[in-house]
Each structure stands twice: as C-alpha cells, then as structure tokens.
Design a protein around this motif. Sequence first.
Motif, PDB file in Angstrom:
ATOM      1  N   ASP A  27       0.818  -1.214   0.000  1.00 42.73           N
ATOM      2  CA  ASP A  27       0.000   0.000   0.000  1.00 42.73           C
ATOM      3  C   ASP A  27       0.853   1.265   0.000  1.00 42.73           C
ATOM      4  OD1 ASP A  27      -2.621  -1.437   2.100  1.00 42.73           O
ATOM      5  OD2 ASP A  27      -2.332  -1.434  -0.082  1.00 42.73           O
ATOM      6  N   THR A  28       1.843   1.304   0.877  1.00 38.86           N
ATOM      7  CA  THR A  28       2.690   2.487   1.011  1.00 38.86           C
ATOM      8  C   THR A  28       4.116   2.137   0.622  1.00 38.86           C
ATOM      9  OG1 THR A  28       1.282   3.216   2.842  1.00 38.86           O
ATOM     10  CG2 THR A  28       3.369   4.370   2.514  1.00 38.86           C
ATOM     11  N   TYR A  29       4.424   2.354  -0.634  1.00 39.41           N
ATOM     12  CA  TYR A  29       5.720   1.907  -1.161  1.00 39.41           C
ATOM     13  C   TYR A  29       6.887   2.609  -0.482  1.00 39.41           C
ATOM     14  CZ  TYR A  29       9.588   1.171  -4.369  1.00 39.41           C
ATOM     15  OH  TYR A  29      10.812   0.850  -4.898  1.00 39.41           O
ATOM     16  N   ARG A  30       6.736   3.873  -0.094  1.00 42.04           N
ATOM     17  CA  ARG A  30       7.880   4.626   0.414  1.00 42.04           C
ATOM     18  C   ARG A  30       8.416   4.041   1.730  1.00 42.04           C
ATOM     19  NH1 ARG A  30       3.493   7.976   1.456  1.00 42.04           N
ATOM     20  NH2 ARG A  30       3.110   8.414   3.676  1.00 42.04           N
ATOM     21  N   ASN A  31       7.651   3.194   2.375  1.00 42.98           N
ATOM     22  CA  ASN A  31       8.087   2.623   3.655  1.00 42.98           C
ATOM     23  C   ASN A  31       8.907   1.342   3.509  1.00 42.98           C
ATOM     24  OD1 ASN A  31       6.748   4.646   5.049  1.00 42.98           O
ATOM     25  ND2 ASN A  31       4.887   3.428   5.302  1.00 42.98           N
ATOM     26  N   VAL A  32       9.048   0.844   2.284  1.00 42.40           N
ATOM     27  CA  VAL A  32       9.672  -0.474   2.139  1.00 42.40           C
ATOM     28  C   VAL A  32      11.191  -0.394   2.033  1.00 42.40           C
ATOM     29  CG1 VAL A  32       7.644  -1.485   1.048  1.00 42.40           C
ATOM     30  CG2 VAL A  32       9.470  -0.534  -0.376  1.00 42.40           C
ATOM     31  N   ARG A  33      11.787  -1.477   2.458  1.00 37.56           N
ATOM     32  CA  ARG A  33      13.186  -1.762   2.208  1.00 37.56           C
ATOM     33  C   ARG A  33      13.217  -3.019   1.365  1.00 37.56           C
ATOM     34  NH1 ARG A  33      12.217   1.228   6.439  1.00 37.56           N
ATOM     35  NH2 ARG A  33      13.877   2.279   7.566  1.00 37.56           N
ATOM     36  N   VAL A  34      13.923  -2.981   0.265  1.00 28.97           N
ATOM     37  CA  VAL A  34      13.950  -4.093  -0.676  1.00 28.97           C
ATOM     38  C   VAL A  34      15.398  -4.537  -0.873  1.00 28.97           C
ATOM     39  CG1 VAL A  34      13.346  -4.900  -2.986  1.00 28.97           C
ATOM     40  CG2 VAL A  34      11.914  -3.182  -1.856  1.00 28.97           C
ATOM     41  N   ALA A  35      15.582  -5.833  -0.884  1.00 31.81           N
ATOM     42  CA  ALA A  35      16.934  -6.368  -1.029  1.00 31.81           C
ATOM     43  C   ALA A  35      16.953  -7.529  -2.004  1.00 31.81           C
ATOM     44  CB  ALA A  35      17.470  -6.827   0.325  1.00 31.81           C
ATOM     45  N   TRP A  36      18.113  -7.729  -2.606  1.00 32.44           N
ATOM     46  CA  TRP A  36      18.373  -8.903  -3.424  1.00 32.44           C
ATOM     47  C   TRP A  36      19.316  -9.820  -2.651  1.00 32.44           C
ATOM     48  CZ3 TRP A  36      15.899 -10.186  -7.791  1.00 32.44           C
ATOM     49  CH2 TRP A  36      15.197  -9.182  -8.479  1.00 32.44           C
ATOM     50  N   PHE A  37      18.947 -11.084  -2.630  1.00 36.34           N
ATOM     51  CA  PHE A  37      19.789 -12.113  -2.035  1.00 36.34           C
ATOM     52  C   PHE A  37      20.074 -13.166  -3.092  1.00 36.34           C
ATOM     53  CE2 PHE A  37      19.560 -10.869   2.404  1.00 36.34           C
ATOM     54  CZ  PHE A  37      18.433 -10.062   2.430  1.00 36.34           C
ATOM     55  N   ARG A  38      21.087 -13.963  -2.847  1.00 35.92           N
ATOM     56  CA  ARG A  38      21.369 -15.076  -3.748  1.00 35.92           C
ATOM     57  C   ARG A  38      21.830 -16.278  -2.958  1.00 35.92           C
ATOM     58  NH1 ARG A  38      26.758 -12.766  -6.922  1.00 35.92           N
ATOM     59  NH2 ARG A  38      28.234 -12.934  -5.175  1.00 35.92           N
ATOM     60  N   GLN A  39      21.577 -17.435  -3.533  1.00 34.89           N
ATOM     61  CA  GLN A  39      21.988 -18.677  -2.881  1.00 34.89           C
ATOM     62  C   GLN A  39      22.445 -19.668  -3.939  1.00 34.89           C
ATOM     63  OE1 GLN A  39      19.068 -20.442  -0.252  1.00 34.89           O
ATOM     64  NE2 GLN A  39      20.669 -21.506   0.891  1.00 34.89           N
ATOM     65  N   ALA A  40      23.699 -20.066  -3.829  1.00 37.19           N
ATOM     66  CA  ALA A  40      24.255 -21.073  -4.714  1.00 37.19           C
ATOM     67  C   ALA A  40      24.138 -22.433  -4.031  1.00 37.19           C
ATOM     68  CB  ALA A  40      25.713 -20.744  -5.023  1.00 37.19           C
ATOM     69  N   PRO A  41      24.135 -23.514  -4.800  1.00 46.55           N
ATOM     70  CA  PRO A  41      24.019 -24.857  -4.214  1.00 46.55           C
ATOM     71  C   PRO A  41      25.102 -25.094  -3.162  1.00 46.55           C
ATOM     72  CG  PRO A  41      23.744 -24.971  -6.579  1.00 46.55           C
ATOM     73  CD  PRO A  41      24.152 -23.570  -6.279  1.00 46.55           C
ATOM     74  N   GLY A  42      24.678 -25.565  -1.991  1.00 50.49           N
ATOM     75  CA  GLY A  42      25.616 -25.877  -0.923  1.00 50.49           C
ATOM     76  C   GLY A  42      26.131 -24.682  -0.148  1.00 50.49           C
TER      77      GLY A  42
END
Length: 125
Positions: A27-42
């Motif tokens: 609803d209120t986009y300005r309040n968000v924190r957005v992150a990218w994560f990654r996970q490799a096998p193992g």
Amino acid sequence: QVQVAESGGGSVQPGGSLKLSCVVSVDTYRNVRVAWFRQAPGKEREGVAAIMALNDITVYADSVKGRFTISQDSAKKTVYLQMNSVNPEDTAMYYCAARTTPDGSLLNPSAYNSWGQGTQVTVSS
C-alpha cells in the motif's frame, strides 16, 4: 502486507550483463526496504544489494561493489538489479525480499519476511 515477484534471470556469458526486476505489491511503497539475495548450491543465502525506498539509500556486498547496481522506479513499485561484468561465481538463485520494518541490517536475510520465488542466474561460457 508486502508481496514481491522477481523476474529477469537467465544464462549469460562471463563478462556479460543481466538485469533483474522485482515488483513490490504494498500500500505504502515509500516505507519499504527491498533487497536482493542469492543462494548457490551448498552455500548460505547471502545479501547482494538493498535499497530504502524513502531516500534511495543503497548498500552492497563487497563481492558485487562496482559491478552490480540496485535502483528503483517508485511509480512502478519496481526495484532492479543491474548485473555487469558477471563471472561464474555469480551463478545462483536470486531472490527479492522486502519489509516495512526499520529494524535489522539491510543485508540480513533474517530481517525480511516477504520473499519471491527466486530467479536463476547462470554464468557460463
């Protein structure tokens, strides 16, 4: 309640580029924190980059500084991860995550409660 959906993964050669997108439903986009994560096998899930929607503050993991750029289009409620000069070590499942709470490190996966399904990035010649 925040929901995210990422897209844009695929196969790319070493030295190439790829751009991931994450659409944030809130609803209120300005309040968000957005992150990218990654996970490799193992391997453990690691934070790659994060952005605060309110003021455009960004943080990056040392492994991607100078190569990856996180940005946002607030009108579209979309966060991007531009990946340049990729190498085989960047191969992983990439996840977008979001939260509206201020507590916790921006690159700590435990601080996020809304996750996408992930998009695979494969760097290979």
